[in-house]
Design a protein around this motif. Structure first.
Motif, PDB file in Angstrom:
ATOM      1  N   SER A   1      -0.714   6.896 -10.522  1.00  0.00           N
ATOM      2  CA  SER A   1      -1.741   7.098  -9.504  1.00  0.00           C
ATOM      3  C   SER A   1      -2.334   5.747  -9.149  1.00  0.00           C
TER       4      SER A   1
ATOM      5  N   LYS B   1       0.817  -1.218   0.000  1.00  0.00           N
ATOM      6  CA  LYS B   1       0.000   0.000   0.000  1.00  0.00           C
ATOM      7  C   LYS B   1       0.852   1.271   0.000  1.00  0.00           C
TER       8      LYS B   1
ATOM      9  N   PRO C   1      -3.033   2.277  -6.629  1.00  0.00           N
ATOM     10  CA  PRO C   1      -2.161   1.304  -5.974  1.00  0.00           C
ATOM     11  C   PRO C   1      -1.095   0.766  -6.922  1.00  0.00           C
ATOM     12  N   ALA C   2      -0.007   0.300  -6.346  1.00  0.00           N
ATOM     13  CA  ALA C   2       1.060  -0.303  -7.133  1.00  0.00           C
ATOM     14  C   ALA C   2       0.558  -1.582  -7.792  1.00  0.00           C
TER      15      ALA C   2
ATOM     16  N   VAL D   1       5.517   0.935  -9.198  1.00  0.00           N
ATOM     17  CA  VAL D   1       4.889   2.182  -8.753  1.00  0.00           C
ATOM     18  C   VAL D   1       4.194   2.818  -9.947  1.00  0.00           C
ATOM     19  N   LYS D   2       2.910   3.164  -9.776  1.00  0.00           N
ATOM     20  CA  LYS D   2       2.106   3.738 -10.852  1.00  0.00           C
ATOM     21  C   LYS D   2       1.982   5.250 -10.683  1.00  0.00           C
TER      22      LYS D   2
ATOM     23  N   VAL E   1       3.762   4.374  -3.515  1.00  0.00           N
ATOM     24  CA  VAL E   1       3.066   5.487  -4.163  1.00  0.00           C
ATOM     25  C   VAL E   1       4.081   6.573  -4.514  1.00  0.00           C
TER      26      VAL E   1
ATOM     27  N   GLY F   1       6.215   8.846  -1.996  1.00  0.00           N
ATOM     28  CA  GLY F   1       6.398   8.165  -0.726  1.00  0.00           C
ATOM     29  C   GLY F   1       7.866   7.872  -0.510  1.00  0.00           C
TER      30      GLY F   1
ATOM     31  N   ALA G   1       6.911   7.087 -10.242  1.00  0.00           N
ATOM     32  CA  ALA G   1       6.197   6.183 -11.136  1.00  0.00           C
ATOM     33  C   ALA G   1       7.189   5.541 -12.094  1.00  0.00           C
TER      34      ALA G   1
END
Length: 486
Positions: free
Chosen positions: A469, A383, A471-472, A466-467, A386, A389, A440
């Motif tokens: 936007s 979670k 969740p990964a 990591v996207k 992001v 983060g 990302a």
């Protein structure tokens, strides 16, 4: 006369004895036949007297057959195209320009492979050569448009120039090669060829050997270590790279899944390693590493000094950490699991007898409990993948789950690391890395674990993307579900 015949039949002793004997046989024959058949089937089932293949060969074939039922993970994996290598160098040039650095210097290694498509077998002739063979990427600014592009040069011994040209390094035209003779100073030759009128600042790759850096420093260059936007170029994966990482990591997981239901008590750790390697090798995956640990051997994350001779049983917690290469990209995944429980014996099924109770039911229950805790730790860590983060926050999230469950101090390593052409790449996910912010396109392992000395260890490892936007994305296929569906 009729009465006399009936009396004779009634009085005949043979008839007297035959009747009850026949009645007993009719009642007993089906049961005798049933027991005899069940016993024969049981012996055939357990002893397998006509089995000609060894246990190893039987399990290997089962594993390969399962694996080849669906190779869906290879569908979108393609070799990196030449144009992407040129684009990578342009991205590197832009990062160098932003960082105020005159050039980036590297020698054959993983980073050389990333920017020049020279794989390990191709670069081995150069290493550990004492002669300098370097790649230099400079930012070139278009004075009219302000656009930044890469100017790429190579420093090579003169007698090796022909071989450098034969390597097939992607290029817009002829390779720009600065050659040096054996009696020349290669570093001053490089400075005169590229930076004759300035003290150039060169960022050096993390894999470059120390004597090369010292040679540059002592001949008119100023060197700085890899970092910042330059390091981020390789950390951020392109769509083509993501598909390759998806293929090799999902394929490795599917190899483990294909093998697990085939495993039988009596196999050793070394045999399981060979079975997995041979299974995934059937589709051309190249071995990088394979760690198989049973129970107490897995109480150390990488197994300590285990010899590989520990024997598998139905109660064994199996830990497999494996990595393979495919089209230049690495897998690094881990699964912990139990093999299928013993099938209820035919005798017990026929006579509806209860199975024997597990003598170590408490130990078994703890394995299941720990398995679930580690999976929850991975879920919570996932979670935190992001944009913006911190690398530390991902590690801390997993560690909190394990600590709160009463297993503080048993998660003994960092949560994970970046992954690409190299299995272990930056950034690194540890609870002290508050400075690195996630972007990302970054890909990471997430591999929490609990290790109980002299008992067993559990680790789950998947690859997260990591996207922009949301969740990964897990790009190593389906996550583990249970110890029997890892």
């Amino acid at each position: 006369m009729e009465l006399d015949i009936k009396n004779k039949l009634h009085d005949d002793p043979r008839e007297q004895s035959w009747r009850p004997h026949r009645a007993i046989g009719l009642r007993q024959l089906p049961r005798i036949w049933l027991v005899a058949t069940a016993a024969a089937l049981y012996l055939t089932w357990t002893i397998r007297p006509f089995e000609t293949r060894s246990q190893f060969d039987r399990v290997l074939q089962c594993s390969i057959d399962n694996f080849h039922k669906d190779l869906y993970f290879l569908e979108h994996a393609r070799p990196i195209e030449a144009s992407e290598f040129l684009e990578r160098r342009d991205n590197l040039a832009k990062a160098l320009h932003v960082s105020g650095v005159d050039g980036f210097v590297l020698e054959p290694g993983y980073t050389f492979q990333y920017y020049a498509n020279i794989s390990q077998p191709q670069w081995e002739p150069w290493e550990p050569e004492e002669r300098a063979f370097l790649m230099i990427v400079q930012p070139s600014v278009n004075s009219s448009t302000g656009e930044v592009a890469a100017k790429t040069s190579f420093l090579s011994p003169h007698f090796e120039e022909g071989r450098v040209r034969m390597l097939g390094i992607p290029s817009d035209g002829e390779l720009d090669i600065i050659v040096w003779e054996e009696h020349w100073n290669p570093y001053s030759t490089l400075r005169e060829g590229l930076f004759p009128n300035k003290t150039a600042v060169l960022m050096v790759d993390e894999e470059i050997r120390d004597f090369l850096v010292r040679g540059l420093d002592s001949n008119g260059f100023k060197t700085v270590g890899l970092g910042g936007e330059v390091e981020a170029v390789r950390q951020t994966k392109t769509p083509a790279e993501i598909e390759l990482l998806r293929a090799v990591n999902t394929g490795t997981i599917e190899g483990i899944r294909a093998m697990r239901p085939c495993l039988e008590p009596g196999l050793t750790e070394n045999q399981v390693i060979k079975i997995l390697d041979k299974t995934v090798g059937t589709i051309g995956f190249e071995l990088f590493f394979d760690i198989v640990l049973f129970d107490s051997n897995a109480a150390l994350p990488h197994g300590g000094f285990a010899t590989g001779d520990k024997v598998l049983s139905h109660e064994t917690m199996v830990l497999i950490d494996a990595g393979y290469h495919h089209l230049g990209y690495s897998s690094d995944v881990c699964r912990s699991f139990l093999i299928n429980p013993p099938r209820k014996s035919l005798m017990r099924q026929l006579f509806r007898l209860p199975e024997l109770r597990n003598r170590n039911s408490g130990f078994h229950a703890e394995k299941l409990k720990v398995w679930d805790i580690v999976l929850e730790a991975q879920t919570e860590a996932g979670k935190m993948f992001v944009p913006n983060g911190t690398a530390a926050s991902v590690d801390i999230a997993a560690r909190k789950v394990i600590d709160d469950a009463g297993y503080m101090g048993t998660f003994t390593h960092r949560l994970g690391h970046g992954i690409g052409i190299k299995a272990h790449e930056s950034p690194y996910l540890n609870k002290g890395n508050h400075d690195t912010l996630l972007r990302a396109g970054m890909t990471f392992t997430a591999e929490p674990g609990i290790y109980l000395e002299n008992k067993f260890g559990v680790r789950h490892e998947d690859i997260y993307l990591v996207k922009e936007s949301g969740p990964a994305e897990v790009i190593s296929g389906k996550r583990a579900v249970s110890p029997y569906e890892p």
